[in-house]
Design a protein around this motif. Structure first.
Motif, PDB file in Angstrom:
ATOM      1  N   UNK A 191       0.840  -1.212   0.000  1.00 10.67           N
ATOM      2  CA  UNK A 191       0.000   0.000   0.000  1.00 10.67           C
ATOM      3  C   UNK A 191       0.869   1.254   0.000  1.00 10.67           C
ATOM      4  N   UNK A 195       0.572   4.692   2.272  1.00  9.80           N
ATOM      5  CA  UNK A 195       1.461   4.713   3.442  1.00  9.80           C
ATOM      6  C   UNK A 195       2.653   5.662   3.310  1.00  9.80           C
ATOM      7  N   UNK A 262       3.925  -1.844   3.861  1.00 13.03           N
ATOM      8  CA  UNK A 262       3.053  -2.550   4.801  1.00 13.03           C
ATOM      9  C   UNK A 262       2.819  -1.804   6.114  1.00 13.03           C
ATOM     10  N   UNK A 263       3.763  -0.937   6.508  1.00 13.44           N
ATOM     11  CA  UNK A 263       3.653  -0.327   7.846  1.00 13.44           C
ATOM     12  C   UNK A 263       3.713   1.192   7.788  1.00 13.44           C
ATOM     13  N   UNK A 264       2.920   1.883   8.625  1.00 12.06           N
ATOM     14  CA  UNK A 264       3.055   3.341   8.728  1.00 12.06           C
ATOM     15  C   UNK A 264       4.475   3.696   9.186  1.00 12.06           C
ATOM     16  N   UNK A 266       5.697   5.830  11.160  1.00 12.01           N
ATOM     17  CA  UNK A 266       5.935   6.085  12.590  1.00 12.01           C
ATOM     18  C   UNK A 266       6.122   4.778  13.362  1.00 12.01           C
ATOM     19  N   UNK A 267       5.433   3.708  12.926  1.00 12.33           N
ATOM     20  CA  UNK A 267       5.623   2.397  13.561  1.00 12.33           C
ATOM     21  C   UNK A 267       6.976   1.813  13.133  1.00 12.33           C
ATOM     22  N   UNK A 277       7.582  -8.453  11.691  1.00 13.22           N
ATOM     23  CA  UNK A 277       6.283  -7.761  11.754  1.00 13.22           C
ATOM     24  C   UNK A 277       5.614  -7.759  10.377  1.00 13.22           C
ATOM     25  N   UNK A 281       1.963  -9.239   9.411  1.00  9.55           N
ATOM     26  CA  UNK A 281       0.884  -8.474   8.777  1.00  9.55           C
ATOM     27  C   UNK A 281       0.282  -9.206   7.580  1.00  9.55           C
TER      28      UNK A 281
END
Lengths: 464, 130
Positions: A191, A195, A262-264, A266-267, A277, A281
């Motif tokens: 994504x 993202x 896959x991850x924002x 900030x994370x 991680x 997901x």
């Protein structure tokens, strides 16, 4: 090439075994570094955002390409244990050599501590998934370092053959993960459009990200430590090192592409095990298990290579009396620097138990960075003191002095990047090296045999 | 032709002392930045305590896909707010920057000068006193 004679503390001449080939060199270099693709690289995202991380990946990739080019030429000519330390001894002088030896020991021992911590944290995560909360990580940290030290004590061939296998498996897992996210069809799994954001800190964040950008490749220069144990240094070191850099550039780009889709940010910028991680997901238990094992393999391979390299650097310092001569001994049966291997075990464990992971990582990165800065002076002096044709070089890197100048420029940018956010750590670590240098000049150097510091069969250097 | 330098032999006690000294220096340099960090953490905690408000994904600026991924990672808006609102401070203190540049440059200049002096001694012994 004849085996170089090495004198142990009880004056018995023993040499290390020349048993390694280019694949072992690849495994040593990539093995130390690949853990950086599974954790640590993502702190670049925290310092500057996802795009800053990608720019840092490529800019620092250029820095390390310069390192690999320079290292390949000098190491294929100065083929001895200690790598850059031995180079400094022959080209710049004892104080520089002492500092380079310390850079190597500190960078690798602290990286080993961080790797062992990752293994412990991973076991804790795995236990939580299986319903066992609050698993104590300390026994896993101790077991990891102790087992790998035993392996290193027993012999370099088995040590690096293990690295070859587990590094290859860990790298393959990244390729499998890349294929599993259907990379050609945006929006299905990945994504990026939703993202990826603009640079959250602007361009200063891009510069700041260079600091942790070093995690993508930190340790590739460790290939030089095996120079005394390869069958042909002139062939194996350049092949293994440059092949390793290509592998890492591919792995780093894949890692960034998958994780940022896959991850924002900030994370991602603070995750301890981002690739694990990422697999979580995707919702596939097989992928999750594969990345669990691969992250553990990558951390173990890195810790293994770090023990190998740190012990050789410490051994070399002892052999030349820059540190106590007790450490300059080789095992009569296994032909390994066993006292140095054993000495560094409790040190690595104690670093891991301080709980100061970011401090330990920053110490490791800065020690590496100081070493790369040294390489620029080293290369310029090497070509001046022994111009091409005056001595046999196993490999001659092209475009000199452009790689050295590029490397120095990028090192300065990375010091500034470290200053942004980690200024106190930078000054504190510099204070350590300054105090250690003063101590060496005032106390330690008196134990050093001057003429023994130059062992290469070269003519007198120009200008001296 | 001058005579080669013969170093003194170091006893076991001296070897142990030198090793421990280096280790003490390493641990000290690991610990010192903690003093600065403790101060910064206390300031951050005070700032956070003063800014406790009800948060939502919208107030945190997260779009629909970002919200989905946070939830899959096990985060709700309150938990995610800590990570989303945590920011580096990149304001530059010119004096600290100048000090840092002088320290790094001074270190390398000192090392290259002293190394060169020592190296000349090594080369003299190696090539002149065969």
């Amino acid at each position: 090439m004849a085996k170089e004679k090495i004198t142990t503390s009880n004056s018995k001449p023993i040499a290390m075994l020349k048993v390694l080939n280019p694949f072992h060199i690849w495994a040593l270099g990539v093995g130390i570094v690949l853990v950086g693709e599974f954790m640590g690289w993502n702190f670049t995202v925290g310092k500057g955002g996802a795009y800053a991380s990608l720019i840092a990946c490529w800019v620092i990739g250029l820095l390390y390409t310069c390192v690999a080019m320079i290292d390949s030429e000098v190491t294929s000519t100065v083929a001895a244990a200690g790598g850059q330390y031995t180079q400094a001894k022959h080209i710049i002088g004892p104080l520089m050599a002492f500092n380079v030896g310390l850079y190597l020991v500190m960078a690798y021992t602290m990286l080993c501590a961080a790797d062992a911590l990752v293994v412990g944290d991973l076991m804790k995560s795995g236990a939580e998934v299986m319903g066992y909360a609050n698993l104590d990580t300390k026994p896993f940290v101790v077991l990891t370092v102790a087992f790998l030290a035993w392996l290193n004590y027993r012999g370099v061939f088995a040590t690096l053959t293990l690295n070859l296998v587990i590094t290859f498996l860990a790298f393959t897992s990244l390729i499998v993960l890349f294929l599993a996210v259907d990379p050609l069809h945006q929006g299905v799994v990945l994504q990026h459009q939703a993202l990826l954001t603009d640079l959250p800190y602007g361009w200063i964040g891009v510069v700041a990200a260079l600091q942790f950008g070093m995690w993508y490749y930190l340790g590739i220069e460790g290939t030089c430590q095996a120079a005394e144990e390869v069958r042909s240094a002139g062939r194996s070191i350049p092949l293994g090192t440059m092949g390793g850099m290509m592998t890492l550039l591919v792995a780093a780009t894949i890692t960034w592409f998958v994780a940022t889709g896959l991850m924002p940010w900030q994370y991602l910028g603070q995750a301890v095990t981002p690739m694990y991680d990422a697999a979580t997901l995707l919702g596939s238990s097989q992928l999750q298990l594969m990345l669990f094992v691969a992250t553990a393999f990558a951390a173990i391979a890195s810790a293994n290579g770090c023990i190998n390299d740190a012990s050789r650097a410490w051994f070399s310092l002892g052999r030349d009396r820059y540190m106590p001569v007790f450490f300059g001994a080789i095992h009569p049966k296994y032909r390994t620097p066993y006292r140095s291997v054993l000495f560094l075990v409790p040190i690595a464990i104690s670093f891991a138990f301080t709980g100061l992971l970011d401090q330990v990582i920053t110490f490791s990165i800065l020690s590496g960075l100081l070493g790369y800065t040294f390489m620029t002076f080293n290369m310029i002096k090497f070509r001046k003191m022994w111009p091409l044709g005056s001595i046999h070089r196993g490999y001659i890197h092209p475009f000199h002095p452009i790689p050295a100048i590029t490397l120095l420029t990028l090192c300065c940018a990375t010091y500034f990047a470290t200053f942004l956010g980690y200024g106190a750590s930078l000054l504190s670590i510099m204070a350590f090296y300054i105090l250690a240098s003063i101590w060496f000049v005032l106390r330690r150097y008196k134990f050093v045999k001057r003429a023994d510091q130059f062992t290469m069969p070269w003519p007198r250097p120009k200008g001296y | 032709m001058s005579k080669n330098y013969t170093p003194p032999k170091q006893g076991m006690f001296g070897q142990i002392f030198d090793t421990i000294l280096v280790l003490v220096l390493v641990y000290a340099s690991l610990m010192v930045p903690l003093l600065f960090k403790a101060e910064a953490k206390a300031e951050a905690a005070a700032a956070n305590a003063a800014a406790v408000v009800k948060v939502s994904w919208e107030s945190l600026g997260q779009n629909e896909i970002q919200q989905q991924q946070w939830v899959k990672l096990g985060y709700d808006p309150e938990k995610a707010a800590t990570l989303i609102n945590s920011r580096f401070d990149y304001s530059i203190d010119p004096m600290m920057l100048i000090i840092t540049i002088l320290v790094v440059a001074g270190y390398f200049i000192f090392m290259l000068k002293v190394s060169d002096k020592q190296y000349r001694e090594v080369i003299r012994e190696k090539f002149d006193n065969k």
